[in-house]
Design an enzyme around this catalytic site. Structure first.
Site, PDB file in Angstrom:
ATOM      1  CG  ASP B   8       1.745  -2.031   3.194  1.00 47.28           C
ATOM      2  OD1 ASP B   8       2.253  -1.800   3.161  1.00 47.28           O
ATOM      3  OD2 ASP B   8       0.616  -1.620   2.692  1.00 47.28           O
ATOM      4  CG  ASP B 103       5.495  -3.841  -0.078  1.00 45.43           C
ATOM      5  OD1 ASP B 103       5.257  -4.475   0.731  1.00 45.43           O
ATOM      6  OD2 ASP B 103       4.620  -3.112  -0.110  1.00 45.43           O
ATOM      7  CD  GLU B 104       2.386  -6.012   4.588  1.00 48.04           C
ATOM      8  OE1 GLU B 104       1.635  -6.467   5.461  1.00 48.04           O
ATOM      9  OE2 GLU B 104       2.207  -6.685   3.412  1.00 48.04           O
TER      10      GLU B 104
END
Lengths: 363, 399
Positions: B8, B103-104
């Site tokens: 993350d 973003d993960e």
């Protein structure tokens, strides 16, 4: 308009034009049949704007005139009438009164002036063929045409009149069926015409076994007249692919097979097919093995004794394409010609017919 | 036992803004709507979070809490560009990457671990690579399943690296003190119900069986919560090549009633989806568009293509046809497009053609165009080249 006719005559006429009525018409008038009573007969016309069907039946016409009536409803009513002598009267508001025995029906029509005009042919080219032969040519080919909307020019059957021959061709880009026959016509009438699938289906259904069919071609329309039927259709506008170029000029191997036996074997084996898989025909000395396998379903194979002395090889086809052709032929034997697993195979029978079939890649 | 990593990025949007504006480093930064407009905070950096600013909070509230914060607009294309680079980096460690959002990502490194001393060593190398290539920090969680990995990555943010114990008893102990709200699928409503019934920590849940929870949350959720409370989660990492569908969607900052704006965004989304389809070596047969209106009513429309496709053009044709047939009775809150019925492009249609089909010729030209555009995007970023129809784009919030 006032007339009397037999139930049989009216029904037969209405039956012939039923297929000219599309169930998905957006214009209410297209659900109606046009009736035009004149000189001892009634002309019936139905159209969906692409295909029009016209026929006549005998009647005692007491008062000439024309109207349009809901076709399916009229058909149902006439079919159920208890007596065979039917009287039809239409008033000037296009309401029809139908009397037979003790039954009376009144149905509301629409003025004939609202019915779309049926095209007239001028300066047309005319060809005459035998109905039975023409029907056979269409039936042997039309299943190969495409229904993919994006391949518009293939959504029909090509009638190519050239060099004293008519060639009927249908293809979807993967297989092609072709039937050729000699016919007489003036050189100046030569040309290629693509008839839409829908019209072809109608022709195959209604063409008889004998008698002539007159084919008339206009600028973007064609008409077929036979028996007491007239079918008028739009032509597909476009250039049909060069079909001659697709026919292999030579082949490495040629084998003669029993049509029914081959058809049944392919049908059985393809029961384990999923939608994208092929059946493989493996040829070796005097033996043919037809097999398929699918990762999700399973596998099947079947062997048959044949006369074959060529090189051992396998070639894969779409089983539906094979069956389409085998099912529509009537001969006892078919010849299969092929060269290698990536070149087209050709099926032939003793008629002037051939079926070119592209293989599928074997995975 | 499987080994799952959850990565993350730390305050991703804010971190990218600081990267591009070094002068903002160390200062509270809020990425999202300006404080004088209706709209919300997308991401706040850690300096702003210290003042209580949180994601999804109205920007106006954020301004009240932290009036001296810098407010920056969302620049989705820039984040997507960096995200792309990060995801490519992850793929160099293992092909088993499931990108969850910009973003993960989850990774199943069970197999890839063979060449590493330990999962921790691999995760540390990942973090280092990301830092050296992009200048950004990430937090990674290591665990035997997705639920625990995601919990772990959140334990020591920013720049964290947390491994969860792998023995079942130790997992139960690890989860016990955490609040029930940390369980995946337990939102505010469910949390309130659990609290009311006296369940505050995961330990409270561990002491009862699923049947006790059924009257509170229904049978399905009860079973789900009960399993997760014991650290049991058998969802697998779904890579794009194993996916059943690919989709992209966008929520507008404010609801849009102008058809043409929604259409522009749809074009942009369709290009993204088609590109991912090609990257995965797949072809699709169905196209779905999704619309959510002002009142949260959501509808989807689907159609099936005559032949499988992966080109921008074909996807656009279907998506736009679906959209153009659709009335917009209310302003649009969200638009999405997806493709389904996927299959491997290479093995598709083994049927050979009799003659060059104009359709196929057109498609081959389309394929060359797509390939050229994909190449440019690869080199210069995902939005380096776009169809003009997709350009007049509204700033977007993350998915």
């Amino acid at each position: 308009m006032k007339l009397a006719a037999s139930k049989e005559n009216i029904l037969e006429g209405l039956q012939k034009i039923q297929s000219g009525i599309s169930s998905r018409n957006t214009l209410p008038i297209l659900n109606n049949v046009l009736l035009r009573a004149k000189d001892g007969s009634v002309q019936l016309t139905a159209t969906d704007l692409e295909v029009s069907v016209q026929t006549t039946f005998e009647a005692k016409v007491a008062r000439e005139g024309a109207t349009t009536l809901p076709a399916r409803r009229l058909f149902s009513i006439i079919k159920e009438l208890p007596a065979s002598d039917i009287e039809l009267t239409v008033d000037d508001k296009d309401t029809a009164t139908i009397k037979a025995g003790s039954s009376v029906f009144k149905i509301i029509g629409i003025s004939d002036e609202e019915f779309p005009p049926i095209p007239q042919f001028e300066g047309q080219r005319t060809f005459t063929l035998d109905q039975g032969l023409f029907k056979k040519m269409l039936a042997a080919t039309y299943y190969s045409s495409s229904n993919e909307e994006s391949r518009y020019v293939l959504n029909g059957v090509l009638l190519s009149f050239k060099d004293d021959k008519v060639t009927v061709v249908a293809t979807d880009g993967r297989r092609m069926a072709l039937f050729e026959q000699e016919v007489e016509f003036p050189e100046s009438s030569s040309g290629d015409f693509i008839i839409p699938n829908k019209t072809i289906v109608e022709l195959v259904k209604t063409l008889g076994a004998e008698g002539p069919v007159k084919i008339m071609i206009g600028d973007n329309q064609a008409a077929f007249a036979y028996g007491n039927l007239l079918i008028i259709t739009k032509l597909i506008d476009g250039t049909f692919p060069n079909f001659r170029q697709v026919i292999p000029s030579q082949c490495e191997e040629r084998v003669s097979l029993e049509r029914e036996q081959l058809l049944n074997a392919v049908r059985r084996v393809s029961l384990v097919n999923d939608k994208t898989s092929s059946v493989t025909l493996a040829f070796e000395k005097d033996n043919l093995t037809i097999s398929t396998s699918s990762a999700e379903v399973g596998e099947a194979s079947e062997s048959m004794a044949i006369k074959y002395r060529g090189k051992a090889m396998g070639i894969a086809f779409n089983p539906d394409f094979m069956m389409d052709c085998l099912r529509n032929l009537t001969t006892d034997e078919v010849a299969l010609e092929f060269s290698d697993e990536l070149s087209p195979g050709v099926m032939k029978c003793d008629a002037p017919f051939l079926y070119v079939l592209m293989p599928m890649r074997i995975r | 036992m499987p080994c799952i990593l959850h990565l993350d990025m730390d305050a991703f949007f804010a971190a990218v803004e600081v990267l591009d504006h070094p002068e903002w480093a160390g200062k509270p930064l809020v990425v999202g709507s300006p404080p004088d407009k209706r709209g919300v905070v997308s991401t706040a950096n850690y300096e702003a979070r210290a003042f209580g600013v949180r994601s999804a909070m109205p920007s106006r509230t954020a301004y009240r809490l932290c009036p001296h914060a810098i407010f920056a607009p969302v620049r989705m294309s820039r984040y997507a560009e960096i995200s792309d680079r990060i995801m490519r980096l992850l793929h160099s460690f293992t092909p088993m990457v499931e990108q969850v959002s910009v973003d993960e990502a989850f990774m199943d490194v069970t197999g890839a671990l063979r060449t590493w001393k330990s999962p921790e060593a691999m995760a540390a190398a990942m973090k280092n690579r990301i830092r050296s290539v992009t200048g950004l920090t990430a937090s990674v969680g290591i665990a035997p399943n997705k639920f625990l990995a995601k919990l772990a990555s959140d334990m020591k943010k920013p720049d964290g690296l947390t491994a969860v114990p792998f023995e079942p008893d130790a997992i139960v102990d690890f989860l016990a003190p955490l609040p029930v709200g940390r369980i995946w699928g337990v939102g505010e409503v469910t949390e309130a119900k659990l609290h009311q019934a006296g369940f505050r920590t995961i330990r409270d849940l561990q002491q009862v069986g699923a049947p006790v929870l059924v009257p509170l949350v229904g049978p399905a959720l009860a079973e789900h919560i009960s399993r997760l409370a014991r650290g049991l989660d058998d969802r697998s990492v779904v890579t794009e090549s194993a996916t059943k569908s690919i989709s992209a969607e966008t929520t507008f900052d404010h609801d849009i009633s102008d058809r043409s704006i929604v259409r522009h965004v749809l074009v942009d989304l369709a290009e993204q989806v088609a590109r991912r389809l090609r990257q995965s070596g797949l072809v699709a047969e169905t196209v779905t568009i999704k619309l959510r209106f002002e009142d949260f009513q959501t509808m989807t429309r689907q159609e099936t293509a005559p032949r499988p496709f992966c080109s921008d053009r074909r996807l656009l044709d279907h998506a736009l046809a679906l959209f153009d047939r659709q009335k917009l009775p209310q302003p649009v809150r969200l638009i999405g497009v997806g493709v389904g019925n996927l299959s491997d492009a290479a093995t598709h249609d083994p049927q050979l053609s009799l003659f060059p089909d104009p359709e196929v010729v057109t498609e081959e030209r389309q394929a060359r165009l797509d390939k050229a555009m994909d190449g440019i995007r690869e080199k210069l970023g995902p939005r380096a080249i776009q169809r003009a129809a997709g350009l007049e784009n509204q700033p977007k919030k993350p998915r």
